[in-house]
Motif scaffolding. Structure first.
Motif, PDB file in Angstrom:
ATOM      1  N   GLY A  32     100.814-100.034  15.679  1.00 31.54           N
ATOM      2  CA  GLY A  32      99.787-100.845  16.317  1.00 31.54           C
ATOM      3  C   GLY A  32     100.438-102.009  16.520  1.00 31.54           C
ATOM      4  N   LYS A  33     102.128-102.444  16.987  1.00 30.70           N
ATOM      5  CA  LYS A  33     102.650-103.564  17.168  1.00 30.70           C
ATOM      6  C   LYS A  33     102.298-104.093  18.304  1.00 30.70           C
ATOM      7  N   SER A  34     102.253-103.804  19.272  1.00 33.28           N
ATOM      8  CA  SER A  34     101.520-103.771  20.575  1.00 33.28           C
ATOM      9  C   SER A  34     100.038-104.820  20.311  1.00 33.28           C
ATOM     10  N   TYR A  77     114.191 -87.380  24.627  1.00 35.38           N
ATOM     11  CA  TYR A  77     112.632 -86.887  23.624  1.00 35.38           C
ATOM     12  C   TYR A  77     112.773 -85.180  23.771  1.00 35.38           C
ATOM     13  N   GLN A  88     120.481 -95.226  21.817  1.00 34.33           N
ATOM     14  CA  GLN A  88     120.553 -96.692  21.118  1.00 34.33           C
ATOM     15  C   GLN A  88     120.978 -97.537  21.792  1.00 34.33           C
ATOM     16  N   ARG A  95     117.059-105.247  23.311  1.00 30.77           N
ATOM     17  CA  ARG A  95     116.699-106.024  23.076  1.00 30.77           C
ATOM     18  C   ARG A  95     117.409-107.097  22.000  1.00 30.77           C
ATOM     19  N   ARG A 120     110.170-105.057  16.844  1.00 30.49           N
ATOM     20  CA  ARG A 120     111.158-104.352  16.756  1.00 30.49           C
ATOM     21  C   ARG A 120     112.309-105.387  16.899  1.00 30.49           C
ATOM     22  N   ARG A 184      96.822 -92.359  22.525  1.00 31.79           N
ATOM     23  CA  ARG A 184      97.162 -93.468  23.510  1.00 31.79           C
ATOM     24  C   ARG A 184      97.489 -92.182  23.934  1.00 31.79           C
ATOM     25  N   GLU A 189     105.674 -88.698  25.001  1.00 36.21           N
ATOM     26  CA  GLU A 189     105.989 -88.750  23.539  1.00 36.21           C
ATOM     27  C   GLU A 189     104.918 -86.817  23.035  1.00 36.21           C
TER      28      GLU A 189
HETATM   29  P1  DGT Z   1     102.877 -99.723  18.392  1.00 37.43           P
HETATM   30  O1  DGT Z   1     102.835-100.739  19.279  1.00 37.43           O
HETATM   31  O2  DGT Z   1     103.365 -99.435  17.659  1.00 37.43           O
HETATM   32  O3  DGT Z   1     102.477 -98.535  19.388  1.00 37.43           O
HETATM   33  O4  DGT Z   1     104.598 -99.127  19.886  1.00 37.43           O
HETATM   34  P2  DGT Z   1     104.690 -99.073  21.068  1.00 37.43           P
HETATM   35  O5  DGT Z   1     104.644 -98.153  21.817  1.00 37.43           O
HETATM   36  O6  DGT Z   1     104.988-100.516  21.649  1.00 37.43           O
HETATM   37  O7  DGT Z   1     106.108 -98.641  20.608  1.00 37.43           O
HETATM   38  P3  DGT Z   1     106.695 -97.438  19.727  1.00 37.43           P
HETATM   39  O8  DGT Z   1     107.422 -98.526  18.444  1.00 37.43           O
HETATM   40  O9  DGT Z   1     105.726 -96.579  20.105  1.00 37.43           O
HETATM   41  O10 DGT Z   1     108.288 -97.057  20.911  1.00 37.43           O
HETATM   42  C1  DGT Z   1     107.945 -96.709  21.747  1.00 37.43           C
HETATM   43  C2  DGT Z   1     108.750 -95.467  22.278  1.00 37.43           C
HETATM   44  O11 DGT Z   1     110.125 -95.751  22.211  1.00 37.43           O
HETATM   45  C3  DGT Z   1     108.157 -94.310  20.988  1.00 37.43           C
HETATM   46  O12 DGT Z   1     107.897 -93.507  21.849  1.00 37.43           O
HETATM   47  C4  DGT Z   1     109.481 -94.749  20.064  1.00 37.43           C
HETATM   48  C5  DGT Z   1     110.548 -95.031  21.114  1.00 37.43           C
HETATM   49  N1  DGT Z   1     111.936 -96.097  20.216  1.00 37.43           N
HETATM   50  C6  DGT Z   1     111.365 -96.928  20.318  1.00 37.43           C
HETATM   51  N2  DGT Z   1     112.379 -97.845  19.785  1.00 37.43           N
HETATM   52  C7  DGT Z   1     113.435 -96.944  19.483  1.00 37.43           C
HETATM   53  C8  DGT Z   1     115.224 -95.922  19.231  1.00 37.43           C
HETATM   54  O13 DGT Z   1     115.440 -97.406  19.126  1.00 37.43           O
HETATM   55  N3  DGT Z   1     115.392 -95.138  19.180  1.00 37.43           N
HETATM   56  C9  DGT Z   1     114.809 -93.775  19.815  1.00 37.43           C
HETATM   57  N4  DGT Z   1     115.260 -92.683  19.511  1.00 37.43           N
HETATM   58  N5  DGT Z   1     113.065 -94.257  20.025  1.00 37.43           N
HETATM   59  C10 DGT Z   1     112.853 -95.179  19.850  1.00 37.43           C
END
Ligand code: DGT
Length: 253
Positions: A32-34, A77, A88, A95, A120, A184, A189
């Motif tokens: 839930g960061k966003s 994925y 990365q 970032r 992040r 979501r 994913e």
């Molecule tokens: P939230 O708001 O907490 O639901 O998070 P989101 O959707 O804004 O962001 P998050 O954490 O789900 O990241 C988006 C997608 O990217 C998720 O499938 C995880 C992936 N991801 C983010 N950063 C990295 C990274 O540095 N490495 C890898 N392998 N995947 C990452």
């Protein structure tokens, strides 16, 4: 003396920029960061939220024509051993760019404590995701060595510009994140398993709670961490939201 043209003003542009605190929000996938970031954005005029550039990873553009070439998030994925290192490099570059963005003028004029909030950081890129991929054998030891080398070099070169004054850790059980991830329904994913979220959870815990991750940057070991219980449904509950805001304000002041 103060009217002397050679005198440095105590509120010159660099003083203004240095007054801005830089904080990252960390936490597992779908914690839930966003949502939390939006909450902060609405709660304080002195805060600017800079979102995670996930859209860019879903749509890699050709350097010359700027046409969409591929979806790197999906590729990572689908075939993590082939694409994790590439992912990365891309995520860390984006970032890095985000953290180097100068604060907007609005923030420099703020009367309270201006805060730039990142979703992040270059630190979770390394100490959560890249490290995890290395431990899962999706990044091999050569790639890991190369990654760490350029990561250390860039972070050290940029110095203060990419340092953080605080970290907000949204903490929730992996099972809870799994539920939210399912709700979501992001296409890329759909293959993510609970096991992967558990591993990412462990990396966050080692880094931010147990402090057992071996960090290359001495300064990072001293960054204060605010831990928030994100297992509660803070989006719907105004009481929880208000409590979070108070905790964050206290943390910033
Ligand atoms: P939230 O708001 O907490 O639901 O998070 P989101 O959707 O804004 O962001 P998050 O954490 O789900 O990241 C988006 C997608 O990217 C998720 O499938 C995880 C992936 N991801 C983010 N950063 C990295 C990274 O540095 N490495 C890898 N392998 N995947 C990452």
């Amino acid at each position: 003396l103060s009217s002397s043209p050679h005198c440095h003003s105590s509120t010159g542009p660099m003083d203004d920029i240095n007054r801005v605190k830089r904080v990252s929000i960390e936490g597992n996938i779908a914690v839930g960061k966003s949502t939390f970031a939006q909450l902060l954005q609405f709660a304080g005029q002195d805060w600017e939220v800079v979102p995670e550039p996930v859209g860019k990873w879903q749509s890699i553009e050709s350097g010359s024509s700027q046409q969409k070439v591929s979806n790197l998030l999906d590729m990572m994925y689908q075939d993590p051993q082939r694409w994790s290192y590439t992912f990365q490099t891309n995520s860390c570059m984006s970032r890095m760019r985000t953290q180097l963005q100068p604060p907007p003028a609005r923030l420099l004029r703020a009367e309270g404590i201006p805060v730039q909030v990142f979703e992040r950081s270059v630190y979770s890129d390394r100490y959560v995701f890249a490290l995890n991929m290395f431990e899962l054998d999706c990044i091999n030891s050569t790639e890991w060595a190369v990654y760490q080398d350029w990561h250390s070099f860039l972070v050290e070169q940029f110095g203060r510009q990419v340092e953080l004054e605080g970290i907000i850790y949204l903490r929730a059980p992996p099972q809870k994140c799994m539920e939210r991830l399912g709700q979501r329904g992001r296409v890329e994913e759909k293959g993510v398993q609970l096991d992967y979220l558990e591993k990412l959870h462990t990396q966050h815990e080692r880094w931010l709670i147990d402090k057992s991750t071996k960090l290359h940057f001495e300064r990072l070991t001293r960054v204060p961490v605010l831990v928030l219980d994100a297992s509660v449904e803070f989006e719907e509950d105004p009481k929880v939201r208000a409590k979070f805001i108070t905790q964050v304000k206290d943390f910033f002041s």
